[in-house]
Motif scaffolding. Sequence first.
Motif, PDB file in Angstrom:
ATOM      1  N   SER A 521       0.862  -1.190   0.000  1.00  0.00           N
ATOM      2  CA  SER A 521       0.000   0.000   0.000  1.00  0.00           C
ATOM      3  C   SER A 521       0.892   1.232   0.000  1.00  0.00           C
ATOM      4  O   SER A 521       1.852   1.318   0.778  1.00  0.00           O
ATOM      5  CB  SER A 521      -0.916  -0.002   1.228  1.00  0.00           C
ATOM      6  N   LEU A 522       0.582   2.173  -0.854  1.00  0.00           N
ATOM      7  CA  LEU A 522       1.345   3.419  -0.949  1.00  0.00           C
ATOM      8  C   LEU A 522       0.422   4.570  -0.572  1.00  0.00           C
ATOM      9  O   LEU A 522      -0.603   4.788  -1.234  1.00  0.00           O
ATOM     10  CB  LEU A 522       1.900   3.602  -2.359  1.00  0.00           C
ATOM     11  N   ARG A 523       0.787   5.277   0.462  1.00  0.00           N
ATOM     12  CA  ARG A 523      -0.058   6.373   0.969  1.00  0.00           C
ATOM     13  C   ARG A 523       0.640   7.695   0.651  1.00  0.00           C
ATOM     14  O   ARG A 523       1.807   7.892   0.986  1.00  0.00           O
ATOM     15  CB  ARG A 523      -0.244   6.224   2.480  1.00  0.00           C
ATOM     16  N   ILE A 524      -0.083   8.604  -0.012  1.00  0.00           N
ATOM     17  CA  ILE A 524       0.453   9.931  -0.346  1.00  0.00           C
ATOM     18  C   ILE A 524      -0.443  10.971   0.316  1.00  0.00           C
ATOM     19  O   ILE A 524      -1.660  10.978   0.114  1.00  0.00           O
ATOM     20  CB  ILE A 524       0.502  10.155  -1.865  1.00  0.00           C
ATOM     21  N   GLN A 529       0.844  23.359   6.588  1.00  0.00           N
ATOM     22  CA  GLN A 529       1.347  23.528   7.945  1.00  0.00           C
ATOM     23  C   GLN A 529       1.190  24.975   8.397  1.00  0.00           C
ATOM     24  O   GLN A 529       1.126  25.909   7.590  1.00  0.00           O
ATOM     25  CB  GLN A 529       2.832  23.125   8.018  1.00  0.00           C
ATOM     26  N   ASN A 530       1.157  25.161   9.738  1.00  0.00           N
ATOM     27  CA  ASN A 530       0.962  26.500  10.297  1.00  0.00           C
ATOM     28  C   ASN A 530       2.195  27.389  10.135  1.00  0.00           C
ATOM     29  O   ASN A 530       2.118  28.599  10.362  1.00  0.00           O
ATOM     30  CB  ASN A 530       0.605  26.397  11.780  1.00  0.00           C
ATOM     31  N   ASP A 531       3.344  26.810   9.834  1.00  0.00           N
ATOM     32  CA  ASP A 531       4.563  27.614   9.693  1.00  0.00           C
ATOM     33  C   ASP A 531       4.721  28.180   8.289  1.00  0.00           C
ATOM     34  O   ASP A 531       5.800  28.651   7.915  1.00  0.00           O
ATOM     35  CB  ASP A 531       5.799  26.790  10.055  1.00  0.00           C
ATOM     36  N   GLY A 532       3.658  28.148   7.490  1.00  0.00           N
ATOM     37  CA  GLY A 532       3.721  28.734   6.148  1.00  0.00           C
ATOM     38  C   GLY A 532       4.346  27.828   5.123  1.00  0.00           C
ATOM     39  O   GLY A 532       4.924  28.309   4.134  1.00  0.00           O
ATOM     40  N   THR A 533       4.259  26.536   5.315  1.00  0.00           N
ATOM     41  CA  THR A 533       4.801  25.585   4.355  1.00  0.00           C
ATOM     42  C   THR A 533       3.737  24.577   3.959  1.00  0.00           C
ATOM     43  O   THR A 533       2.718  24.428   4.642  1.00  0.00           O
ATOM     44  CB  THR A 533       6.021  24.823   4.943  1.00  0.00           C
ATOM     45  N   VAL A 534       3.978  23.890   2.828  1.00  0.00           N
ATOM     46  CA  VAL A 534       3.140  22.771   2.422  1.00  0.00           C
ATOM     47  C   VAL A 534       4.002  21.514   2.436  1.00  0.00           C
ATOM     48  O   VAL A 534       5.199  21.570   2.080  1.00  0.00           O
ATOM     49  CB  VAL A 534       2.534  22.999   1.023  1.00  0.00           C
ATOM     50  N   GLU A 535       3.430  20.393   2.895  1.00  0.00           N
ATOM     51  CA  GLU A 535       4.155  19.150   3.029  1.00  0.00           C
ATOM     52  C   GLU A 535       3.534  18.080   2.138  1.00  0.00           C
ATOM     53  O   GLU A 535       2.308  18.046   1.965  1.00  0.00           O
ATOM     54  CB  GLU A 535       4.137  18.644   4.479  1.00  0.00           C
ATOM     55  N   VAL A 536       4.398  17.228   1.620  1.00  0.00           N
ATOM     56  CA  VAL A 536       3.961  16.058   0.862  1.00  0.00           C
ATOM     57  C   VAL A 536       4.699  14.861   1.440  1.00  0.00           C
ATOM     58  O   VAL A 536       5.943  14.864   1.496  1.00  0.00           O
ATOM     59  CB  VAL A 536       4.244  16.198  -0.639  1.00  0.00           C
ATOM     60  N   GLU A 537       3.936  13.848   1.873  1.00  0.00           N
ATOM     61  CA  GLU A 537       4.520  12.648   2.462  1.00  0.00           C
ATOM     62  C   GLU A 537       4.155  11.439   1.597  1.00  0.00           C
ATOM     63  O   GLU A 537       2.984  11.257   1.227  1.00  0.00           O
ATOM     64  CB  GLU A 537       4.021  12.430   3.880  1.00  0.00           C
ATOM     65  N   VAL A 538       5.176  10.608   1.303  1.00  0.00           N
ATOM     66  CA  VAL A 538       4.986   9.354   0.568  1.00  0.00           C
ATOM     67  C   VAL A 538       5.408   8.230   1.508  1.00  0.00           C
ATOM     68  O   VAL A 538       6.587   8.125   1.872  1.00  0.00           O
ATOM     69  CB  VAL A 538       5.810   9.331  -0.728  1.00  0.00           C
ATOM     70  N   ARG A 539       4.410   7.371   1.905  1.00  0.00           N
ATOM     71  CA  ARG A 539       4.680   6.316   2.889  1.00  0.00           C
ATOM     72  C   ARG A 539       4.408   4.960   2.254  1.00  0.00           C
ATOM     73  O   ARG A 539       3.348   4.739   1.664  1.00  0.00           O
ATOM     74  CB  ARG A 539       3.814   6.506   4.123  1.00  0.00           C
ATOM     75  N   ASP A 540       5.378   4.061   2.387  1.00  0.00           N
ATOM     76  CA  ASP A 540       5.218   2.708   1.846  1.00  0.00           C
ATOM     77  C   ASP A 540       5.136   1.703   2.997  1.00  0.00           C
ATOM     78  O   ASP A 540       5.300   2.066   4.161  1.00  0.00           O
ATOM     79  CB  ASP A 540       6.383   2.375   0.901  1.00  0.00           C
ATOM     80  N   ARG A 541       4.918   0.424   2.659  1.00  0.00           N
ATOM     81  CA  ARG A 541       4.839  -0.657   3.641  1.00  0.00           C
ATOM     82  C   ARG A 541       5.966  -1.649   3.441  1.00  0.00           C
ATOM     83  O   ARG A 541       5.819  -2.834   3.686  1.00  0.00           O
ATOM     84  CB  ARG A 541       3.491  -1.374   3.501  1.00  0.00           C
ATOM     85  N   GLY A 542       7.123  -1.135   2.985  1.00  0.00           N
ATOM     86  CA  GLY A 542       8.278  -1.994   2.743  1.00  0.00           C
ATOM     87  C   GLY A 542       9.033  -2.321   4.020  1.00  0.00           C
ATOM     88  O   GLY A 542       8.490  -2.259   5.136  1.00  0.00           O
ATOM     89  N   ARG A 543      10.308  -2.636   3.878  1.00  0.00           N
ATOM     90  CA  ARG A 543      11.132  -3.064   5.011  1.00  0.00           C
ATOM     91  C   ARG A 543      11.823  -1.903   5.724  1.00  0.00           C
ATOM     92  O   ARG A 543      12.537  -2.113   6.708  1.00  0.00           O
ATOM     93  CB  ARG A 543      12.175  -4.074   4.534  1.00  0.00           C
ATOM     94  N   GLY A 544      11.663  -0.703   5.256  1.00  0.00           N
ATOM     95  CA  GLY A 544      12.272   0.455   5.913  1.00  0.00           C
ATOM     96  C   GLY A 544      13.719   0.683   5.492  1.00  0.00           C
ATOM     97  O   GLY A 544      14.278  -0.052   4.665  1.00  0.00           O
TER      98      GLY A 544
END
Length: 622
Positions: A521-524, A529-544
Motif C-alpha cells: 500500500s502506498l499512501r500519499i 502547515q501552520n509555519d507557512g509551508t506545504v508538506e507532501v509525504e509518501v509512505r510505503d509498507r516496505g522493510r524500511g
Amino acid sequence: MELTSTKQRRAAALAIGAASVLLALFVDEPYVLLVAVAVICICIGWEAGLVAVASAGLLSSVILFSLESGAIGGAVRLAVFVVAALALWFVIKIFRTMSFYDRVYQGAGPNIADIPGLGWSAYPDGRLRFVNPAALEYVGVTADEMRRIMDGDDYHWTQFVHPDDVEASMARWHHNLETGEPVIDEQRVRRFDGTYRWFRDTAVASRDEHGRITGWYGQMEDIDDQKKAETALRERERELRLLVDTVPTMIWLMTPAGLPYYFNKRFLDWAGIDAVKEEPRGTRQFASHVELFHPDDRAAVKAVFEKSFARGEPLQHKGRLCRKDGKYRWIDSRFEPLRDEDGTILRWYGVNFDIDDEVRAQESLRLADERLARALRAASLSELSVSIAHELNQPLQAVVANAGAFQRWLTADPPNFNHASRVAQKIIRNADAAAQVVARIRALFSKTEGAPHAIDLNVVIREVCDLLGDTLTSSGVKLDLHLDPRLPATTADQVQMEQVVLNLVRNGIEAMQNVSINVRSLRIVSRHQNDGTVEVEVRDRGRGFSNPERIFEAFYTTKPDGMGMGLAICRSIIEAHYGRLWAENVETGGASITFSIPIRAADSIHTITAATADSRMGAFRD
C-alpha cells in the motif's frame, strides 16, 4: 697641635704627668704631684686613682719631712695634700662616670634614648660618642663595657659588624667623613646571642653656624626580615621568569595603553629582538611592534588592536609575523586584560602561537580536496550520463507504452478514435516532459534561470500517479491518496516538482517488491502547515531504511542495480526551493519520505531555478 686620637691624647697626658713628678722632685714641692694624680685618674681610671693618691701622699711626705724642721707643720701640709688629692680623685671619678652615662643615656640632645632602633652619635672625626640603651641591649654589653670600648681604639665598634661587611662599611664611613654626605649603609650586626642580622644604618651630620660638622647622629633599623623577604621574592621572581621563559609559547606584556614592555625569552629568540638594545619598559611604541607584521596585515592589525585596547575587550587575531630569519609565519595572537578590584586595567597579557605549519597544512588539505573533487567530478561523468538516462527513462517508457496503446486503438475493429486521441495527448505530454528534462539538464550546466510559477501540488501528485498507473497496477500496489482540498498554491518549478514526486513514488513502489502483495500500500498525503509551508509525504509498507541519514548521499544505494542519484537530486531540488527533505522509518512497518517547501509568491523566488542548478551540481560533488 691638634690631638685627633685617644692614643695621642693619652700619650700627651702621661708625658705631662711624668714631667710633673720630675718637677715636684726638682723643686721639692709636693703639690705639683696633684697633676700626676689627675693624669693617672683620667688616663688609667679612677679605680687606679686611689693607688695614685696613696703613692703621691707617700712621696709628698718624704719631700715635706725632709725639708720641714717642724713635724707639726709637715703633717699639716701632708694632710692638706692628701685631702686635695682625694678631692681631685673624687671629682674626676664623678665627672668620668657622669660624663659616660650622660653620653649613653642622655647624649647631646633631648629624648635620644627614645630613638627607634639602635641610636648612636659620633664626634666629627668619626669616633663613637654614645649609643642608646636599645643598642647596648642588642649587642649585650653594659654601659661600662661600652665606655671601655669607646675609650679604646677609634673604630673598635667594628667588632660587632660581620667580618665580611667591615671593609666595605669602613670605606663608606670614611667617604662620608670626608664629604659630609648622609650615611646610608646596610650591614650585618652581631646580636648578644652571636647571630647576625641585617641593619640599615642612616646618619646625618650636624653643623654649626659656619657649616662645620659638630657631630654625627644616626640610627640603625633592623631589616633582616625585609632582606629575607626580598631574597625570597627575588627567588620567586627568578623561578617565575624561568617558567615564563621556558613555556613553549611566546608571551609578552603591555601597559594599559597597549604599549609593549616585556617579551619572554622565547619571543626574543623567535623574533630576534635584542633585549639589551630594547627601549625602556613601557616606552616602546606600538607602531614599532606592528612593523613586525606582514605589510598586508599591518593596517588591519593596528585597527583591531586599538579597538580592543580602547574598549578593554579580550582579543584573538591571526596574522603573519616576521621571524628573525626574515620569513613571515602565521601567528595566533590572544590578549586578556588584568584588572584590579575596581575594574581598572593594570596590564595586558598576550600570547602568540606559531600556527604557520597548521595553516599551511590546512591550505594543502584544501588544495588536495579541490583536486580530489575535480577528480571525482571527472570520474562521475559516466555516472552522470547514466543519471541523465535515469531521468529520461520514465517519460520515454511512457511514450513507448502510450504509442503501443495508440496503435492498438487504431488497429482495433472498429478503430476507437476517442481512446486513440487521449493516448496521443499523453504521448505528446510525455514527450514534452522528456524535452523539459533535457532542458533542465542543460540549465544545470549553463546555470540559466527558469520561469517558476504558481502550481498546485495536488495536481502534480495526481498527474504523477496517473502516469505511473500501469506500474502501480502491475506491481499490485494499492494507492491511498489523502490530499488537502484547501492546499494553497505555491510558486515552484513544476517539472522539478513532478520529478521529485515521481522519484519518491517510484522508490516507494520498488521498496515493496519483496513484501507480501496483500500489504502493498502506498499512501500519499499533502497538508498545509501552520509555519507557512506545504508538506507532501509518501509512505510505503516496505522493510524500511537501514540508514535513513545516508539515503540522500550521491551514489549511495541499497539496490543491486541502483545508482544512488535519484534521492540526491530530489534533495538538491527541494533545498533549492528553500525547503527540506527527510526520511524516517514507520513504527508500524515501512518508511516515509517527506518534503516541505514554503508558500511563496511568484515574484519572490525568481532565482529558484538557478539555485536548483547550483544545488544539483553540488549533488554530484558530494
